[in-house]
Design a protein around this motif. Sequence first.
Motif, PDB file in Angstrom:
ATOM      1  N   VAL A  28       0.852  -1.182   0.000  1.00 53.73           N
ATOM      2  CA  VAL A  28       0.000   0.000   0.000  1.00 53.73           C
ATOM      3  C   VAL A  28       0.893   1.239   0.000  1.00 53.73           C
ATOM      4  O   VAL A  28       1.874   1.315   0.738  1.00 53.73           O
ATOM      5  N   PHE A  29       0.555   2.179  -0.858  1.00 52.37           N
ATOM      6  CA  PHE A  29       1.291   3.437  -0.915  1.00 52.37           C
ATOM      7  C   PHE A  29       0.395   4.585  -0.462  1.00 52.37           C
ATOM      8  O   PHE A  29      -0.796   4.621  -0.764  1.00 52.37           O
ATOM      9  N   SER A  30       0.965   5.522   0.263  1.00 48.39           N
ATOM     10  CA  SER A  30       0.207   6.697   0.681  1.00 48.39           C
ATOM     11  C   SER A  30      -0.129   7.584  -0.512  1.00 48.39           C
ATOM     12  O   SER A  30      -1.108   8.337  -0.481  1.00 48.39           O
ATOM     13  N   SER A  31       0.671   7.509  -1.552  1.00 48.51           N
ATOM     14  CA  SER A  31       0.435   8.261  -2.778  1.00 48.51           C
ATOM     15  C   SER A  31       1.263   7.628  -3.886  1.00 48.51           C
ATOM     16  O   SER A  31       2.197   6.865  -3.613  1.00 48.51           O
ATOM     17  N   LEU A  32       0.919   7.914  -5.115  1.00 44.48           N
ATOM     18  CA  LEU A  32       1.728   7.477  -6.247  1.00 44.48           C
ATOM     19  C   LEU A  32       1.898   8.658  -7.190  1.00 44.48           C
ATOM     20  O   LEU A  32       1.005   9.509  -7.305  1.00 44.48           O
ATOM     21  N   GLN A  33       3.037   8.702  -7.829  1.00 43.58           N
ATOM     22  CA  GLN A  33       3.319   9.762  -8.789  1.00 43.58           C
ATOM     23  C   GLN A  33       3.613   9.144 -10.151  1.00 43.58           C
ATOM     24  O   GLN A  33       4.127   8.025 -10.233  1.00 43.58           O
ATOM     25  N   TRP A  34       3.284   9.895 -11.185  1.00 35.53           N
ATOM     26  CA  TRP A  34       3.631   9.521 -12.553  1.00 35.53           C
ATOM     27  C   TRP A  34       4.568  10.581 -13.120  1.00 35.53           C
ATOM     28  O   TRP A  34       4.319  11.784 -12.966  1.00 35.53           O
ATOM     29  N   TYR A  35       5.629  10.098 -13.752  1.00 37.10           N
ATOM     30  CA  TYR A  35       6.615  10.967 -14.384  1.00 37.10           C
ATOM     31  C   TYR A  35       6.743  10.572 -15.861  1.00 37.10           C
ATOM     32  O   TYR A  35       6.519   9.435 -16.233  1.00 37.10           O
ATOM     33  N   ARG A  36       7.168  11.542 -16.655  1.00 36.31           N
ATOM     34  CA  ARG A  36       7.576  11.235 -18.029  1.00 36.31           C
ATOM     35  C   ARG A  36       9.028  11.658 -18.182  1.00 36.31           C
ATOM     36  O   ARG A  36       9.418  12.755 -17.743  1.00 36.31           O
ATOM     37  N   GLN A  37       9.806  10.798 -18.811  1.00 33.40           N
ATOM     38  CA  GLN A  37      11.223  11.064 -19.010  1.00 33.40           C
ATOM     39  C   GLN A  37      11.543  10.941 -20.489  1.00 33.40           C
ATOM     40  O   GLN A  37      11.228   9.924 -21.109  1.00 33.40           O
ATOM     41  N   GLU A  38      12.171  11.951 -21.025  1.00 31.79           N
ATOM     42  CA  GLU A  38      12.592  11.929 -22.425  1.00 31.79           C
ATOM     43  C   GLU A  38      14.105  11.687 -22.471  1.00 31.79           C
ATOM     44  O   GLU A  38      14.808  11.945 -21.494  1.00 31.79           O
ATOM     45  N   PRO A  39      14.603  11.173 -23.591  1.00 26.83           N
ATOM     46  CA  PRO A  39      16.034  10.849 -23.680  1.00 26.83           C
ATOM     47  C   PRO A  39      16.914  12.039 -23.320  1.00 26.83           C
ATOM     48  O   PRO A  39      16.689  13.163 -23.777  1.00 26.83           O
ATOM     49  N   HIS A  75      -4.053   6.406 -18.657  1.00 27.10           N
ATOM     50  CA  HIS A  75      -4.717   6.216 -19.938  1.00 27.10           C
ATOM     51  C   HIS A  75      -4.485   7.454 -20.789  1.00 27.10           C
ATOM     52  O   HIS A  75      -4.675   8.588 -20.314  1.00 27.10           O
ATOM     53  N   ILE A  76      -4.050   7.228 -22.022  1.00 21.89           N
ATOM     54  CA  ILE A  76      -3.846   8.340 -22.955  1.00 21.89           C
ATOM     55  C   ILE A  76      -4.847   8.188 -24.094  1.00 21.89           C
ATOM     56  O   ILE A  76      -4.926   7.114 -24.725  1.00 21.89           O
ATOM     57  N   THR A  77      -5.573   9.226 -24.343  1.00 16.53           N
ATOM     58  CA  THR A  77      -6.553   9.249 -25.429  1.00 16.53           C
ATOM     59  C   THR A  77      -5.951   9.933 -26.649  1.00 16.53           C
ATOM     60  O   THR A  77      -5.311  10.974 -26.510  1.00 16.53           O
ATOM     61  N   ALA A  78      -6.176   9.328 -27.805  1.00 17.86           N
ATOM     62  CA  ALA A  78      -5.711   9.920 -29.066  1.00 17.86           C
ATOM     63  C   ALA A  78      -4.239  10.324 -28.983  1.00 17.86           C
ATOM     64  O   ALA A  78      -3.892  11.510 -29.083  1.00 17.86           O
ATOM     65  N   ALA A  79      -3.394   9.330 -28.788  1.00 17.06           N
ATOM     66  CA  ALA A  79      -1.960   9.583 -28.592  1.00 17.06           C
ATOM     67  C   ALA A  79      -1.356  10.372 -29.748  1.00 17.06           C
ATOM     68  O   ALA A  79      -1.736  10.222 -30.909  1.00 17.06           O
ATOM     69  N   GLN A  80      -0.398  11.217 -29.398  1.00 20.27           N
ATOM     70  CA  GLN A  80       0.312  12.040 -30.378  1.00 20.27           C
ATOM     71  C   GLN A  80       1.813  11.749 -30.284  1.00 20.27           C
ATOM     72  O   GLN A  80       2.293  11.307 -29.231  1.00 20.27           O
ATOM     73  N   PRO A  81       2.546  12.018 -31.351  1.00 17.37           N
ATOM     74  CA  PRO A  81       4.005  11.768 -31.306  1.00 17.37           C
ATOM     75  C   PRO A  81       4.697  12.447 -30.136  1.00 17.37           C
ATOM     76  O   PRO A  81       5.670  11.922 -29.594  1.00 17.37           O
ATOM     77  N   GLY A  82       4.176  13.585 -29.705  1.00 15.39           N
ATOM     78  CA  GLY A  82       4.765  14.278 -28.564  1.00 15.39           C
ATOM     79  C   GLY A  82       4.590  13.542 -27.240  1.00 15.39           C
ATOM     80  O   GLY A  82       5.215  13.906 -26.242  1.00 15.39           O
ATOM     81  N   ASP A  83       3.766  12.508 -27.222  1.00 14.57           N
ATOM     82  CA  ASP A  83       3.578  11.695 -26.012  1.00 14.57           C
ATOM     83  C   ASP A  83       4.697  10.654 -25.865  1.00 14.57           C
ATOM     84  O   ASP A  83       4.794   9.996 -24.820  1.00 14.57           O
ATOM     85  N   THR A  84       5.504  10.496 -26.886  1.00 11.39           N
ATOM     86  CA  THR A  84       6.599   9.524 -26.849  1.00 11.39           C
ATOM     87  C   THR A  84       7.525   9.806 -25.675  1.00 11.39           C
ATOM     88  O   THR A  84       7.877  10.951 -25.423  1.00 11.39           O
ATOM     89  N   GLY A  85       7.882   8.742 -24.967  1.00 15.46           N
ATOM     90  CA  GLY A  85       8.785   8.887 -23.830  1.00 15.46           C
ATOM     91  C   GLY A  85       8.683   7.700 -22.893  1.00 15.46           C
ATOM     92  O   GLY A  85       7.961   6.739 -23.160  1.00 15.46           O
ATOM     93  N   LEU A  86       9.422   7.779 -21.795  1.00 13.21           N
ATOM     94  CA  LEU A  86       9.402   6.743 -20.766  1.00 13.21           C
ATOM     95  C   LEU A  86       8.490   7.215 -19.641  1.00 13.21           C
ATOM     96  O   LEU A  86       8.719   8.280 -19.073  1.00 13.21           O
ATOM     97  N   TYR A  87       7.467   6.432 -19.344  1.00 13.31           N
ATOM     98  CA  TYR A  87       6.530   6.782 -18.290  1.00 13.31           C
ATOM     99  C   TYR A  87       6.860   5.956 -17.044  1.00 13.31           C
ATOM    100  O   TYR A  87       6.875   4.731 -17.080  1.00 13.31           O
ATOM    101  N   LEU A  88       7.127   6.659 -15.965  1.00 10.85           N
ATOM    102  CA  LEU A  88       7.549   6.037 -14.710  1.00 10.85           C
ATOM    103  C   LEU A  88       6.513   6.302 -13.624  1.00 10.85           C
ATOM    104  O   LEU A  88       6.015   7.421 -13.508  1.00 10.85           O
ATOM    105  N   CYS A  89       6.214   5.282 -12.842  1.00  9.28           N
ATOM    106  CA  CYS A  89       5.428   5.533 -11.635  1.00  9.28           C
ATOM    107  C   CYS A  89       6.373   5.446 -10.442  1.00  9.28           C
ATOM    108  O   CYS A  89       7.407   4.759 -10.494  1.00  9.28           O
ATOM    109  N   ALA A  90       6.056   6.155  -9.393  1.00 10.05           N
ATOM    110  CA  ALA A  90       6.918   6.187  -8.214  1.00 10.05           C
ATOM    111  C   ALA A  90       6.079   6.406  -6.978  1.00 10.05           C
ATOM    112  O   ALA A  90       5.034   7.080  -7.024  1.00 10.05           O
TER     113      ALA A  90
END
Lengths: 113, 113
Positions: A28-39, A75-90
């Motif tokens: 169980v986590f008190s909270s979760l975060q989502w990050y995006r990381q680009e090269p 969830h990503i709706t109608a993905a665009q090329p700018g959404d490209t990247g590494l998605y991390l949860c923490a």
Amino acid sequence: TQLLEQSPQFLSIQEGENLTVYCNSSSVFSSLQWYRQEPGEGPVLLVTVVTGGEVKKLKRLTFQFGDARKDSSLHITAAQPGDTGLYLCAGPGNRAGSYQLTFGKGTKLSVIP
Amino acid sequence: GAGVSQTPSNKVTEKGKYVELRCDPISGHTALYWYRQSLGQGPEFLIYFQGTGAADDSGLPNDRFFAVRPEGSVSTLKIQRTERGDSAVYLCASSRSRSDTQYFGPGTRLTVL
């Protein structure tokens, strides 16, 4: 030790498609975060979810925290090329003050034009 | 204002050499963190500073790793007798205080030949 498992590890989709990525734990986590990381860059915080069952929207991105606070989805709706990247949860570690972040291995998303 | 900066952006060294990696946090941020991100993995916590003191160094892999933050601002991560397994991206993050949002720098990519 708190572990976060992300799936899928890799995802390649066409522009305009929808997608969902998952972050799961036995803890169980008190909270979760989502990050995006680009090269060549560090992770950038997208959202923090705190309450079980919470849903947050950020434009075309929808984040959900599980009722038991053990899992989350993006969830990503109608993905665009700018959404490209590494998605991390923490999530914050067990230590007092919750400063030590535990990260999943990430989902590498490629959106093809 | 400026974000977290890290220098150098890339460092190539030979096995057994000593390296120093520098982090300039966001001005006014008292908390500073070092993480290590190996290929295909999420960032892993190394050390946390609150002001000038290392409040938690539990993530340092062994005694070849050491970090300092003598004036409570800039921090240096020092690695002695580098090994090939030390090759990774070293990320620095800072936050206004413990538990606040962590802002990441672009990282230093260390390659040990």
